[in-house]
Design a protein around this motif. Sequence first.
Motif, PDB file in Angstrom:
ATOM      1  N   THR A 149     -15.086 -23.364  24.732  1.00 50.50           N
ATOM      2  CA  THR A 149     -16.128 -22.545  23.038  1.00 50.50           C
ATOM      3  C   THR A 149     -16.960 -21.924  22.925  1.00 50.50           C
ATOM      4  O   THR A 149     -17.456 -20.942  21.479  1.00 50.50           O
ATOM      5  N   HIS A 150     -17.658 -21.718  23.840  1.00 52.60           N
ATOM      6  CA  HIS A 150     -17.954 -20.161  23.434  1.00 52.60           C
ATOM      7  C   HIS A 150     -17.776 -18.349  23.895  1.00 52.60           C
ATOM      8  O   HIS A 150     -18.231 -18.234  22.602  1.00 52.60           O
ATOM      9  N   TYR A 151     -16.136 -18.640  24.448  1.00 52.35           N
ATOM     10  CA  TYR A 151     -15.822 -17.717  24.093  1.00 52.35           C
ATOM     11  C   TYR A 151     -14.479 -17.447  22.922  1.00 52.35           C
ATOM     12  O   TYR A 151     -15.172 -17.073  21.641  1.00 52.35           O
ATOM     13  N   LEU A 152     -14.035 -18.519  21.857  1.00 52.44           N
ATOM     14  CA  LEU A 152     -13.840 -18.614  20.684  1.00 52.44           C
ATOM     15  C   LEU A 152     -15.464 -19.015  19.719  1.00 52.44           C
ATOM     16  O   LEU A 152     -14.753 -18.085  18.810  1.00 52.44           O
ATOM     17  N   PHE A 153     -16.650 -19.045  20.398  1.00 53.95           N
ATOM     18  CA  PHE A 153     -17.229 -18.964  19.307  1.00 53.95           C
ATOM     19  C   PHE A 153     -17.840 -17.047  18.645  1.00 53.95           C
ATOM     20  O   PHE A 153     -17.559 -16.452  17.597  1.00 53.95           O
ATOM     21  N   PHE A 154     -17.702 -16.184  19.997  1.00 59.89           N
ATOM     22  CA  PHE A 154     -18.050 -14.955  20.446  1.00 59.89           C
ATOM     23  C   PHE A 154     -16.878 -14.550  19.706  1.00 59.89           C
ATOM     24  O   PHE A 154     -17.269 -12.866  18.958  1.00 59.89           O
ATOM     25  N   LEU A 155     -15.502 -15.345  19.981  1.00 57.65           N
ATOM     26  CA  LEU A 155     -13.870 -14.427  19.494  1.00 57.65           C
ATOM     27  C   LEU A 155     -14.045 -14.734  17.565  1.00 57.65           C
ATOM     28  O   LEU A 155     -14.120 -13.313  17.192  1.00 57.65           O
ATOM     29  N   GLY A 156     -15.233 -15.996  17.281  1.00 58.98           N
ATOM     30  CA  GLY A 156     -15.129 -15.384  15.763  1.00 58.98           C
ATOM     31  C   GLY A 156     -16.558 -14.741  14.553  1.00 58.98           C
ATOM     32  O   GLY A 156     -15.859 -14.208  14.450  1.00 58.98           O
ATOM     33  N   LEU A 157     -16.862 -14.739  15.488  1.00 53.35           N
ATOM     34  CA  LEU A 157     -18.153 -13.952  15.441  1.00 53.35           C
ATOM     35  C   LEU A 157     -18.192 -12.512  15.337  1.00 53.35           C
ATOM     36  O   LEU A 157     -18.232 -11.511  14.404  1.00 53.35           O
ATOM     37  N   TYR A 158     -17.118 -12.053  16.541  1.00 51.41           N
ATOM     38  CA  TYR A 158     -16.600 -10.368  16.469  1.00 51.41           C
ATOM     39  C   TYR A 158     -16.256 -10.350  15.019  1.00 51.41           C
ATOM     40  O   TYR A 158     -16.673  -9.281  14.268  1.00 51.41           O
ATOM     41  N   ARG A 159     -15.341 -11.373  14.364  1.00 46.68           N
ATOM     42  CA  ARG A 159     -14.570 -10.899  13.314  1.00 46.68           C
ATOM     43  C   ARG A 159     -15.785 -11.463  11.921  1.00 46.68           C
ATOM     44  O   ARG A 159     -15.337 -10.285  10.560  1.00 46.68           O
ATOM     45  N   LEU A 163     -15.907  -8.038   9.341  1.00 46.83           N
ATOM     46  CA  LEU A 163     -16.382  -8.463   7.161  1.00 46.83           C
ATOM     47  C   LEU A 163     -17.409  -7.536   7.035  1.00 46.83           C
ATOM     48  O   LEU A 163     -17.010  -6.727   6.047  1.00 46.83           O
ATOM     49  N   ALA A 164     -18.411  -8.320   7.584  1.00 50.31           N
ATOM     50  CA  ALA A 164     -19.490  -7.170   6.760  1.00 50.31           C
ATOM     51  C   ALA A 164     -19.748  -6.181   7.469  1.00 50.31           C
ATOM     52  O   ALA A 164     -20.282  -5.108   6.717  1.00 50.31           O
ATOM     53  N   ASN A 165     -18.615  -5.594   8.392  1.00 50.95           N
ATOM     54  CA  ASN A 165     -18.638  -4.007   8.781  1.00 50.95           C
ATOM     55  C   ASN A 165     -18.590  -3.532   7.528  1.00 50.95           C
ATOM     56  O   ASN A 165     -18.429  -2.460   7.173  1.00 50.95           O
ATOM     57  N   TRP A 166     -17.631  -3.845   7.243  1.00 49.54           N
ATOM     58  CA  TRP A 166     -16.183  -4.019   5.670  1.00 49.54           C
ATOM     59  C   TRP A 166     -17.083  -3.339   4.868  1.00 49.54           C
ATOM     60  O   TRP A 166     -17.019  -2.254   4.372  1.00 49.54           O
ATOM     61  N   ILE A 167     -17.886  -4.518   4.692  1.00 51.65           N
ATOM     62  CA  ILE A 167     -19.030  -4.309   3.337  1.00 51.65           C
ATOM     63  C   ILE A 167     -19.793  -3.495   3.364  1.00 51.65           C
ATOM     64  O   ILE A 167     -20.091  -2.173   1.969  1.00 51.65           O
ATOM     65  N   TRP A 168     -20.116  -3.032   4.475  1.00 53.39           N
ATOM     66  CA  TRP A 168     -21.432  -1.964   4.747  1.00 53.39           C
ATOM     67  C   TRP A 168     -20.392  -0.827   4.096  1.00 53.39           C
ATOM     68  O   TRP A 168     -21.327  -0.010   3.451  1.00 53.39           O
ATOM     69  N   ARG A 169     -19.616  -0.816   4.964  1.00 52.34           N
ATOM     70  CA  ARG A 169     -18.681   0.265   4.722  1.00 52.34           C
ATOM     71  C   ARG A 169     -18.181   1.135   3.231  1.00 52.34           C
ATOM     72  O   ARG A 169     -18.187   2.497   3.115  1.00 52.34           O
ATOM     73  N   TYR A 170     -18.045  -0.366   2.373  1.00 59.63           N
ATOM     74  CA  TYR A 170     -17.728   0.354   1.107  1.00 59.63           C
ATOM     75  C   TYR A 170     -18.795   0.082  -0.258  1.00 59.63           C
ATOM     76  O   TYR A 170     -18.435   1.371  -0.161  1.00 59.63           O
ATOM     77  N   HIS A 171     -19.662   0.022   0.360  1.00 60.30           N
ATOM     78  CA  HIS A 171     -21.153   0.180   0.001  1.00 60.30           C
ATOM     79  C   HIS A 171     -21.530   1.727   0.434  1.00 60.30           C
ATOM     80  O   HIS A 171     -22.521   2.472  -0.460  1.00 60.30           O
ATOM     81  N   ALA A 172     -21.703   1.839   1.723  1.00 60.27           N
ATOM     82  CA  ALA A 172     -22.624   3.253   2.195  1.00 60.27           C
ATOM     83  C   ALA A 172     -21.584   4.247   2.339  1.00 60.27           C
ATOM     84  O   ALA A 172     -21.758   4.923   1.882  1.00 60.27           O
ATOM     85  N   VAL A 185     -10.407 -11.141   6.930  1.00 59.25           N
ATOM     86  CA  VAL A 185     -10.286 -12.701   6.481  1.00 59.25           C
ATOM     87  C   VAL A 185      -9.707 -13.590   6.558  1.00 59.25           C
ATOM     88  O   VAL A 185      -9.767 -14.896   6.736  1.00 59.25           O
ATOM     89  N   VAL A 186      -8.069 -13.801   6.582  1.00 58.75           N
ATOM     90  CA  VAL A 186      -7.899 -14.989   6.530  1.00 58.75           C
ATOM     91  C   VAL A 186      -8.049 -15.190   8.577  1.00 58.75           C
ATOM     92  O   VAL A 186      -8.648 -16.691   8.417  1.00 58.75           O
ATOM     93  N   GLN A 187      -8.141 -14.800   9.947  1.00 53.96           N
ATOM     94  CA  GLN A 187      -8.815 -15.155  10.279  1.00 53.96           C
ATOM     95  C   GLN A 187      -9.828 -15.629  10.564  1.00 53.96           C
ATOM     96  O   GLN A 187      -9.934 -16.523  11.606  1.00 53.96           O
ATOM     97  N   THR A 188     -10.936 -14.640  10.012  1.00 51.49           N
ATOM     98  CA  THR A 188     -12.325 -15.999   9.775  1.00 51.49           C
ATOM     99  C   THR A 188     -12.021 -17.109   9.266  1.00 51.49           C
ATOM    100  O   THR A 188     -12.843 -18.208  10.066  1.00 51.49           O
ATOM    101  N   ILE A 189     -11.790 -17.641   8.330  1.00 46.64           N
ATOM    102  CA  ILE A 189     -10.863 -18.677   7.842  1.00 46.64           C
ATOM    103  C   ILE A 189     -10.707 -19.690   9.023  1.00 46.64           C
ATOM    104  O   ILE A 189     -10.762 -20.799   8.829  1.00 46.64           O
TER     105      ILE A 189
END
Length: 214
Positions: A149-159, A163-172, A185-189
């Motif tokens: 579950t720790h493995y899956l958590f960090f894998l999901g956190l990466y995605r 997403l935050a990275n893409w939002i940042w790049r869009y604004h910056a 987005v699909v993967q994070t869901i």
Amino acid sequence: MNIFRILGDVSHLLAMIILLVKIWRSKSCAGISGKSQILFTLVFTTRYLDLFTTFISVYNTVMKVIFLVCAYITVYMIYVKFQKTFDREHDSFRLEFLLVPVTGLSFLENHSFTPLEILWTFSIYLESVAILPQLFMISKTGEAETITTHYLFFLGLYRALYLANWIWRYHAENFYDQIAVVSGVVQTIFYCDFFYLYVTKVLKGKKLSLPMPV
């Protein structure tokens, strides 16, 4: 580069290390979906072919090589070194249900119709669903080890961080990659339900368990 991209890469790398250490220390790959690991290895292989054609930075090259090496070592440990501990009965997700539509979509929806671009697009689409065999396996067994579950958590956190990275790049930078963002987005869901169980059970010291399928 921004803090979300770096944290995302670190989270991704940590997830892979957690999985490798878990398998090595226990001398067992019980509870790990070999099919998901095959898909992730295929993701890295098709995405990082640009290692032979394009140099972006030392950081970029080193991270790509590390991900590739870790992915192939994981598959080797599951299917060769510790194959006797591999739970083939429960790792029964039909990969063609993912590979066929992903392949077709990568030919239909891409940035440019070139071999490397189609393979890159294929890797993006495939990564968004590569975790499904692992989640399917957990749903069949009804539970997962804490380290898994720790493995899956960090894998999901990466995605989520990407997403935050893409939002940042869009604004910056006014940069937006529709294929990468929608797939992310699909993967994070897919991880949302798991995140809830992780916070409400695993972080409180309880074992993650799911209702057994009827």
